[in-house]
Design an enzyme around this catalytic site. Structure first.
Site, PDB file in Angstrom:
ATOM      1  N   TYR A   1       0.817  -1.224   0.000  1.00 57.54           N
ATOM      2  CA  TYR A   1       0.000   0.000   0.000  1.00 57.54           C
ATOM      3  C   TYR A   1       0.850   1.273   0.000  1.00 57.54           C
ATOM      4  CZ  TYR A   1      -3.313   3.451   1.910  1.00 57.54           C
ATOM      5  OH  TYR A   1      -4.065   4.573   2.145  1.00 57.54           O
TER       6      TYR A   1
ATOM      7  N   ASP B   1       9.631  -7.249  -4.409  1.00 58.07           N
ATOM      8  CA  ASP B   1       8.461  -7.641  -3.609  1.00 58.07           C
ATOM      9  C   ASP B   1       8.177  -9.121  -3.882  1.00 58.07           C
ATOM     10  OD1 ASP B   1       5.936  -5.591  -2.441  1.00 58.07           O
ATOM     11  OD2 ASP B   1       5.604  -7.765  -2.596  1.00 58.07           O
TER      12      ASP B   1
ATOM     13  N   ALA C   1       7.393  -5.594   5.260  1.00 57.92           N
ATOM     14  CA  ALA C   1       7.252  -6.052   6.649  1.00 57.92           C
ATOM     15  C   ALA C   1       5.870  -6.637   6.861  1.00 57.92           C
ATOM     16  CB  ALA C   1       7.443  -4.874   7.612  1.00 57.92           C
TER      17      ALA C   1
ATOM     18  N   TYR D   1       4.691  -6.187  16.857  1.00 54.60           N
ATOM     19  CA  TYR D   1       4.971  -5.488  15.594  1.00 54.60           C
ATOM     20  C   TYR D   1       5.808  -4.231  15.850  1.00 54.60           C
ATOM     21  CZ  TYR D   1       4.183  -2.081  11.922  1.00 54.60           C
ATOM     22  OH  TYR D   1       4.369  -1.100  10.979  1.00 54.60           O
TER      23      TYR D   1
ATOM     24  N   ARG E   1      -7.175   7.647  16.507  1.00 54.48           N
ATOM     25  CA  ARG E   1      -5.987   7.506  15.667  1.00 54.48           C
ATOM     26  C   ARG E   1      -5.805   8.760  14.828  1.00 54.48           C
ATOM     27  NH1 ARG E   1      -5.372   4.140  18.658  1.00 54.48           N
ATOM     28  NH2 ARG E   1      -4.986   1.909  18.407  1.00 54.48           N
TER      29      ARG E   1
HETATM   30  N1  UDP Z   1     -10.822  -0.961  14.357  1.00 52.69           N
HETATM   31  C1  UDP Z   1     -12.131  -1.297  14.636  1.00 52.69           C
HETATM   32  N2  UDP Z   1     -12.765  -2.166  13.809  1.00 52.69           N
HETATM   33  C2  UDP Z   1     -12.141  -2.721  12.706  1.00 52.69           C
HETATM   34  C3  UDP Z   1     -10.810  -2.357  12.426  1.00 52.69           C
HETATM   35  C4  UDP Z   1     -10.170  -1.471  13.276  1.00 52.69           C
HETATM   36  O1  UDP Z   1     -12.709  -0.852  15.620  1.00 52.69           O
HETATM   37  O2  UDP Z   1     -12.770  -3.527  12.007  1.00 52.69           O
HETATM   38  C5  UDP Z   1     -10.133  -0.007  15.239  1.00 52.69           C
HETATM   39  C6  UDP Z   1      -8.844  -0.550  15.841  1.00 52.69           C
HETATM   40  O3  UDP Z   1      -9.097  -1.239  17.046  1.00 52.69           O
HETATM   41  C7  UDP Z   1      -8.042   0.737  16.034  1.00 52.69           C
HETATM   42  C8  UDP Z   1      -8.515   1.643  14.893  1.00 52.69           C
HETATM   43  O4  UDP Z   1      -9.758   1.102  14.453  1.00 52.69           O
HETATM   44  O5  UDP Z   1      -8.407   1.351  17.237  1.00 52.69           O
HETATM   45  C9  UDP Z   1      -7.558   1.672  13.741  1.00 52.69           C
HETATM   46  O6  UDP Z   1      -7.224   0.338  13.425  1.00 52.69           O
HETATM   47  P1  UDP Z   1      -6.417  -0.045  12.126  1.00 52.69           P
HETATM   48  O7  UDP Z   1      -6.308  -1.545  12.094  1.00 52.69           O
HETATM   49  O8  UDP Z   1      -7.016   0.615  10.932  1.00 52.69           O
HETATM   50  O9  UDP Z   1      -4.977   0.619  12.339  1.00 52.69           O
HETATM   51  P2  UDP Z   1      -3.914   0.474  13.539  1.00 52.69           P
HETATM   52  O10 UDP Z   1      -4.133   1.695  14.387  1.00 52.69           O
HETATM   53  O11 UDP Z   1      -4.126  -0.808  14.239  1.00 52.69           O
HETATM   54  O12 UDP Z   1      -2.604   0.523  12.832  1.00 52.69           O
END
Ligand code: UDP
Length: 354
Positions: A23, A43, A87, A153, A233
């Site tokens: 991405y 890749d 990664a 991670y 976020r």
């Molecule tokens: N999240 C959610 N439902 C989903 C996917 C993600 O509630 O189906 C929440 C997740 O717990 C986090 C935020 O959305 O708080 C962003 O998650 P994402 O996986 O997009 O990115 P991350 O912050 O983990 O890199």
């Protein structure tokens, strides 16, 4: 909409982009090509897509965990700069296979760093992450924040940054690490965007629900210590990230040791994202509250002052409506993502020139 870019590539400047079919890597490769850099993408297509590699880039299928293969490619192609996006990168998944994550990400990093040091590479840029920081939910996260990952991670990226440090200090390669927050959005032409299978990221999942391709969105926790109980976020447009990479690459011609946090500086909760997507798409999105996801900090918001000050970077495309509109356009135009791409057999190696 790409605000950068003050300099042209030096003659013969050749950037090797590891993980350039994924991405963020594919968007950076796209911008580099557009600016006239020579680009080679490595890749294994395990999660990336051949169709995401820009036409003007060379593509070499490669298992980056294979030192011999990686070193052979460096000797043959002689890149002057390297960017590493390759990664495993899912927070929740990294809890299920912590040692696998650390081993995988470190193998790729050390193979690339070793080949870079042995082949006269002058600049090395690592795709790092906000997940390296501990957070107590107060304030925006600057580079001075304690390094204290909440999940395997994030730990694997701390280790990759350690490799980067010694690549600079012991091998003389100029290095940069960009710790980004939540990459999101798509090219405005809607022909390059985010496509994971299975999808785990919030914005594409919410848009899939708006498109009727899933019947609801799971909300991981409504009891976090945030105003509405859902995680906050910092969503930053993938083109702004690409812009940051090019600016860092240009700066590395003169200086090393660059470490930057890259985000929009604004936090949105899961509920905010769902509401904004409903408003933009005019579709109703059903939600179900689930337990918290392991390793999810309640709040992650960037302070990107340092990259703004040093490199003039600004998150010009990262207003939430811009992110959601561009992601919506991409997913609506390509509801099945990149079709027709399949993982390549290992350890195949062939150069495909566009
Ligand atoms: N999240 C959610 N439902 C989903 C996917 C993600 O509630 O189906 C929440 C997740 O717990 C986090 C935020 O959305 O708080 C962003 O998650 P994402 O996986 O997009 O990115 P991350 O912050 O983990 O890199």
């Amino acid at each position: 909409m790409v605000s950068a870019i003050l300099a042209k590539p030096a003659p013969g400047e050749h950037v090797l982009v590891a993980g350039g079919a994924g991405y963020v890597g594919s968007h950076v490769a796209w911008l580099l090509c557009r600016l006239g850099f020579r680009v080679t993408v490595l890749d294994d297509l395990s999660t990336g897509h051949r169709d995401a590699v820009p036409d003007h880039a060379s593509f070499i299928p490669c298992d980056l965990r294979d030192q011999e293969q990686v070193s052979g490619i460096f000797m043959e192609t002689k890149p002057s700069a390297v960017m590493n996006f390759a990664a495993r990168s899912l927070v929740g998944d990294s809890y299920r296979d912590p040692m696998g994550y650390i081993r995988h990400n470190l193998m790729i990093m050390t193979n690339l760093a070793q080949a870079a040091a042995a082949n006269g590479v002058s600049s090395f840029l690592l795709s790092s992450t906000a997940a390296i920081f501990g957070t107590d939910g107060t304030g925006k996260i600057s580079e001075a924040w304690p390094i204290h990952p909440n999940n395997p991670y994030g730990e694997s990226k701390v280790m990759c940054e350690g490799v980067l440090r010694w690549l600079e200090e012991a091998c003389g390669v100029h290095t940069a690490a960009l710790r980004y927050f939540n990459a999101s959005g798509a090219l405005f032409c809607a022909d390059l965007g985010e496509a994971h299978d299975p999808e785990t990221h919030l914005i594409p999942i919410v848009i899939q629900a708006a498109l009727g391709r899933r019947d609801h969105v799971d909300m991981f926790g409504a009891d976090h210590p945030t105003p509405d109980g859902t995680c906050i976020r910092d969503y930053v447009h993938v083109l702004d990230l690409a812009d940051a990479h090019v600016r860092a690459l240009l700066a590395l011609r003169k200086v090393g040791g660059l470490r930057y946090n890259v985000g929009s500086g604004t936090g949105y909760s899961v509920k905010d994202i769902i509401q904004a997507t409903e408003e933009i798409t005019g579709r109703r999105i059903a939600t179900i509250v689930r337990p918290r996801r392991a390793g999810d900090p309640a709040t992650l918001v960037a302070c990107s002052d340092r990259i703004g000050r040093d490199l003039g970077w600004r998150p010009v495309n990262s207003a939430l409506p811009t992110i959601i509109r561009s992601a919506w356009a991409w997913h609506a135009k390509h509801p099945d993502g990149f079709t027709g791409a399949s993982p390549l057999p290992r350890p195949a190696m062939m150069a495909l020139h566009a």
